[in-house]
Design an enzyme around this catalytic site. Structure first.
Site, mmCIF file in Angstrom:
data_model
loop_
_atom_site.group_PDB
_atom_site.id
_atom_site.type_symbol
_atom_site.label_atom_id
_atom_site.label_comp_id
_atom_site.label_asym_id
_atom_site.label_seq_id
_atom_site.Cartn_x
_atom_site.Cartn_y
_atom_site.Cartn_z
ATOM 1 N N LYS A 206 1.041 -1.127 0.059
ATOM 2 C CA LYS A 206 0.041 0.037 0.121
ATOM 3 C C LYS A 206 0.984 1.301 -0.096
ATOM 4 O O LYS A 206 0.537 2.313 -0.602
ATOM 5 C CB LYS A 206 -0.861 -0.122 1.115
ATOM 6 C CG LYS A 206 -1.835 1.103 1.191
ATOM 7 C CD LYS A 206 -2.741 0.991 2.488
ATOM 8 C CE LYS A 206 -3.714 2.344 2.685
ATOM 9 N NZ LYS A 206 -4.499 2.144 3.820
ATOM 10 N N ARG A 268 -5.187 -4.521 5.936
ATOM 11 C CA ARG A 268 -5.486 -5.868 6.463
ATOM 12 C C ARG A 268 -7.139 -6.126 5.876
ATOM 13 O O ARG A 268 -7.567 -7.039 6.123
ATOM 14 C CB ARG A 268 -5.470 -5.995 7.793
ATOM 15 C CG ARG A 268 -6.159 -4.975 8.854
ATOM 16 C CD ARG A 268 -5.979 -4.961 10.085
ATOM 17 N NE ARG A 268 -6.315 -3.807 10.874
ATOM 18 C CZ ARG A 268 -5.696 -2.865 11.245
ATOM 19 N NH1 ARG A 268 -4.469 -2.417 10.222
ATOM 20 N NH2 ARG A 268 -5.960 -1.694 11.926
ATOM 21 N N HIS A 384 -4.383 -33.191 18.389
ATOM 22 C CA HIS A 384 -3.162 -34.091 18.826
ATOM 23 C C HIS A 384 -2.146 -32.942 19.336
ATOM 24 O O HIS A 384 -1.020 -33.332 19.501
ATOM 25 C CB HIS A 384 -2.774 -34.910 17.706
ATOM 26 C CG HIS A 384 -3.835 -35.836 17.490
ATOM 27 N ND1 HIS A 384 -4.005 -37.040 17.909
ATOM 28 C CD2 HIS A 384 -4.810 -35.769 16.513
ATOM 29 C CE1 HIS A 384 -5.140 -37.738 17.617
ATOM 30 N NE2 HIS A 384 -5.587 -36.713 16.509
ATOM 31 N N LYS A 512 9.681 -0.583 13.929
ATOM 32 C CA LYS A 512 10.202 -0.057 12.503
ATOM 33 C C LYS A 512 11.362 0.928 12.817
ATOM 34 O O LYS A 512 12.232 0.813 12.071
ATOM 35 C CB LYS A 512 9.042 0.286 11.657
ATOM 36 C CG LYS A 512 8.187 -0.663 11.128
ATOM 37 C CD LYS A 512 7.185 -0.132 10.176
ATOM 38 C CE LYS A 512 5.952 -0.937 9.753
ATOM 39 N NZ LYS A 512 4.945 -0.386 8.861
HETATM 40 O O1 F6P Z 1 3.580 -3.187 9.686
HETATM 41 C C1 F6P Z 1 2.248 -3.249 9.508
HETATM 42 C C2 F6P Z 1 1.695 -2.939 8.418
HETATM 43 O O2 F6P Z 1 1.475 -1.447 8.018
HETATM 44 C C3 F6P Z 1 0.221 -3.442 7.879
HETATM 45 O O3 F6P Z 1 -0.877 -2.780 8.469
HETATM 46 C C4 F6P Z 1 0.177 -3.620 6.570
HETATM 47 O O4 F6P Z 1 -0.614 -4.563 6.144
HETATM 48 C C5 F6P Z 1 1.678 -4.374 6.262
HETATM 49 O O5 F6P Z 1 2.285 -3.417 6.927
HETATM 50 C C6 F6P Z 1 2.185 -3.756 4.978
HETATM 51 O O6 F6P Z 1 2.159 -2.522 4.421
HETATM 52 P P1 F6P Z 1 2.243 -2.059 2.968
HETATM 53 O O7 F6P Z 1 1.063 -2.773 2.307
HETATM 54 O O8 F6P Z 1 2.274 -0.694 3.125
HETATM 55 O O9 F6P Z 1 3.693 -2.543 2.522
#
Ligand code: F6P
Length: 552
Positions: A206, A268, A384, A512
Site C-alpha cells: 500500500k 488488512r 493432537h 520499525k
Molecule cells: O506493519 C504493519 C503494516 O503497516 C500493515 O498494517 C500492513 O498490512 C503491512 O504493514 C504492509 O504494509 P504495506 O502494504 O504498505 O507494505
C-alpha cells in the site's frame, strides 16, 4: 457516549455474570430442547450455532443492550456512509465499497468511487487474462508459469490465505507463490524452484515503503536482471499494486504496470482491492467476483439484519462477554478444513492489528481488556497438540469451529471422519465428563480400589467450555468471501464496543523506527552504546560473531 464501564448494560452484565458463571451449559441443554433453535442464526450460507456458549436469554438481551448503548448501529451506518471513522488517520473505511454492487448498494459512495473501483477491477481481469492466454510474455518470449507475490501483512496474508483456500478452483498453468519475510531464506527458497524467464513478480505494498517488501523486490529484480541479462527485462517481469505511484515509478515499474487502490482501504482489509491480484491470477476473474459477491452479501446482512440475527454482532458480543466478564485472554479459531490452514494467521492480523489497542478514540487509557490473542490451527491436527489444554487446562479459551459439510477434495471416508471430530470436540468441550461417568467407565474397564481412585480425577472433564460452530455447505469463493467479511465486521463491532479505532496500527511503528537505527549500527565499526545494556550487547555480540568468522 459514556465510558464503556459506566454503561447500564455493563453494570447489569457484571451482576449477571455472577449468576451465570457457576451454571453449567450441560444442564441448560438437558432442560431446554429448543436451546439450539434459539441460539443459532444463518446468513449468506453460513449457519452459526452459538448455543454452546455460557449464555441465557438474559445474557443475550444484555449483550445486545450493550451493543445498543455503544451505538453500534450508528457506527455501522457511518462506516457504510463513508464517514472518516478512522479518526487518527482522518480516513473513511470503505473496504465494503470494493465489493459493492451498484444495483443493491451497501455503501453510500459517489459514482466516481464506483467508477474507480470498477476500472481497477477491469484492469485486473484484463491482466489476468493476458497472463493466462499467453498475451503477457516474459522478456525472452516465454509464457508465464509462476507468479510471486511480494508483500507482507495485509499485502500478503489475505491473498495467501484465499489462494490456499480456493486451491480447488485454481486455474491450471500458473503457480502462485508468496514471499513476505525479510529473512532472505524466504526469497531464496522460493526462487530456487523457479525459472526467471517464466516468472512474474507482483510487488504489493500500500505504502511502497515497507522494508521487507522493498528489500525482497530489489533482490528479485536483481535476480531477473542477472539471469536475463538486461535491465529492460524488468518491465516484462514486474507489476506493482500500491497507492504510492511515485515510489512505484522510482522502483522502475511503469505506471501502466501498476494497479491502484485508495487510502480508504486498510492494509488488512485490502484483499478485495488490486492487492487481490494474485487471487485473480490464481482462480480467474469469475471466481474473484464470486468472492466479492459473498462478502457483499455479508455486508448487506451486517448493515440490515436486526442484532438478534446479525452474525457479526452476535459473534462480536459473545467475544466481549468472554473477554470482559470471564477474563478470557485468547480466542481460538479452528478450521476443520485443511484449505483454511492460513485462516488463523490471516485473522491474527485482522483482529490483533485492529483491536490490539489500549487507547480509546477519545484518547483515554482503557480500563478493560480489548482485542484477544487470536490463534489456531486446522483440525484435526490441533486435537493432537493443544486441545488437551482446551479440555482440561486452567484457562477459558472460547473457540470457533469452522467446517464445510462437503469437501472439495473428497477422499474415501475422510470428510465424514473430519466432521465427526469437529462435532465431537464441541460436544466434549460443552458436556465434559462428570466424576460419576468417569467412575463408571473405569469400573467397566476393570479398575477398582486405589487404582480407580487415583486415576479418577485425571479422567474428569469440567466441560462448560464455550464454542461457536460455523457450518457451511462447501468452501466455495462466495462462502469464503462471506466468511471473511463476517470476521471483518465482528472485529469492527468489538472495536466499537471498546471505543478503539480498529483501523489504524500505530503500534507497529516503534519497532520499525528502532530497526532502522539498528540496521545502520550493525554496519558501524564502533560498538553500539546508545541503547539499553541488553540491546547494546546483542548488537555488539552479533558483530563479534560476524568478525570471529563463525560463519557456515
Ligand atoms: O506493519 C504493519 C503494516 O503497516 C500493515 O498494517 C500492513 O498490512 C503491512 O504493514 C504492509 O504494509 P504495506 O502494504 O504498505 O507494505
Amino acid at each position: 457516549m459514556s465510558n464503556l464501564t459506566e454503561c447500564a448494560a455493563w453494570h447489569a452484565l457484571e451482576k449477571h455474570h455472577q449468576e451465570v458463571a457457576p451454571q453449567h451449559m450441560r444442564e441448560w441443554f438437558e432442560a431446554d430442547p429448543e436451546r439450539t433453535a434459539r441460539f443459532s442464526a444463518e446468513a449468506c450460507g453460513i449457519y452459526v450455532d452459538y448455543s454452546k456458549n455460557r449464555i441465557t436469554d438474559d445474557t443475550l438481551a444484555l449483550l445486545l443492550g450493550l451493543a445498543r448503548e455503544r451505538r453500534i448501529a450508528e457506527r455501522v451506518a457511518e462506516m457504510f456512509d463513508g464517514v472518516p471513522i478512522n479518526a487518527t488517520e482522518n480516513r473513511a473505511v470503505l473496504h465494503a465499497a470494493l465489493r459493492d454492487d451498484a444495483q443493491v448498494p451497501a455503501c453510500t459512495v459517489g459514482a466516481d468511487v464506483r467508477a474507480r473501483v470498477a476500472r481497477e477491477l477491469g484492469r485486473l481481469d484484463e491482466f489476468a487474462r493476458a497472463v493466462h492466454n499467453g498475451d503477457w510474455l516474459g522478456y525472452s518470449g516465454s509464457p508465464i508459469t509462476d507468479v510471486v507475490n511480494i508483500g507482507i501483512g495485509g499485502s500478503d496474508l489475505g491473498p495467501l490465505m484465499v489462494c490456499r483456500a480456493l486451491r480447488p478452483y485454481a486455474l491450471s498453468g500458473l503457480n502462485v507463490h508468496f514471499v513476505s519475510n525479510v529473512d532472505g531464506t524466504h526469497l531464496a527458497d522460493t526462487l530456487a524452484g523457479l525459472q526467471p524467464q517464466s516468472t512474474l513478480f507482483v510487488v504489493c505494498s500500500k505504502t511502497f515503503t515497507t522494508l521487507e517488501t522493498l528489500t525482497n523486490a530489489h533482490n528479485a529484480r536483481a535476480w531477473i536482471v542477472e539471469h536475463l541479462g538486461d535491465q529492460a527485462a524488468v518491465a516484462s517481469h514486474f507489476v506493482a499494486v500500491s497507492t504510492n505511484a511515485a515510489a512505484v515509478t522510482e522502483f522502475g515499474i511503469a505506471p501502466e504496470s501498476m494497479f491502484g487502490f485508495w487510502d480508504w482501504v486498510g492494509g488488512r482489509y485490502s484483499l478485495w482491492s488490486s492487492i487481490g491480484v494474485s487471487i485473480v491470477l490464481c482462480v480467474g476473474p469469475k471466481r474473484f467476483r464470486e468472492l466479492l459477491a459473498g462478502a457483499h452479501a455479508m455486508d448487506l446482512h451486517f448493515r440490515d439484519a436486526p442484532f438478534e440475527a446479525n452474525l457479526p454482532v452476535l459473534l462480536g458480543m459473545l467475544g466481549v462477554w468472554y473477554g470482559n466478564f470471564f477474563g478470557a485472554e485468547t480466542h481460538a479459531v479452528l478450521p476443520y478444513d485443511q484449505s483454511l490452514e492460513r485462516f488463523p494467521a490471516y485473522l491474527q492480523q485482522l483482529d490483533m492489528e485492529s483491536n490490539g489497542k489500549s487507547t480509546t478514540l477519545t484518547g483515554d487509557r482503557v480500563g478493560y481488556l480489548t482485542g484477544p490473542i487470536v490463534w489456531g490451527e486446522p483440525g484435526t491436527n490441533g486435537q493432537h497438540a493443544f486441545f488437551q489444554l482446551l479440555h482440561q487446562g486452567t484457562r477459558l479459551v472460547p473457540a470457533d469451529f469452522l467446517v464445510p459439510a462437503h469437501s472439495l477434495r473428497p477422499v474415501g471416508e475422510h470428510h465424514r471422519l473430519l466432521l465427526a471430530n469437529c462435532f465431537a470436540q464441541t460436544e466434549a468441550l460443552m458436556r465434559g465428563k462428570r466424576a460419576d461417568e468417569a467412575r463408571a467407565e473405569l469400573q467397566a474397564a476393570g479398575f477398582s480400589g486405589d487404582a480407580l481412585e487415583s486415576l479418577l480425577p485425571h479422567k474428569v472433564f469440567e466441560g462448560n467450555r464455550p464454542s461457536n460452530t460455523l457450518l457451511f455447505r462447501v468452501l466455495d469463493p462466495y462462502t469464503l468471501g462471506a466468511l471473511i467479511a463476517l470476521y471483518e465486521h465482528k472485529v469492527f463491532v468489538q472495536g466499537s464496543v471498546w471505543g478503539v479505532n480498529s483501523f489504524d496500527q500505530w503500534g507497529v511503528e516503534l519497532g520499525k523506527q528502532l530497526a532502522g537505527v539498528i540496521a545502520r549500527e550493525l554496519t558501524y565499526e564502533d560498538d553500539a552504546a546508545g541503547h539499553d545494556a541488553s540491546t547494546n550487547y546483542l548488537i555488539n555480540h552479533c558483530r563479534h560473531l560476524w568478525r570471529s568468522g563463525e560463519h557456515p
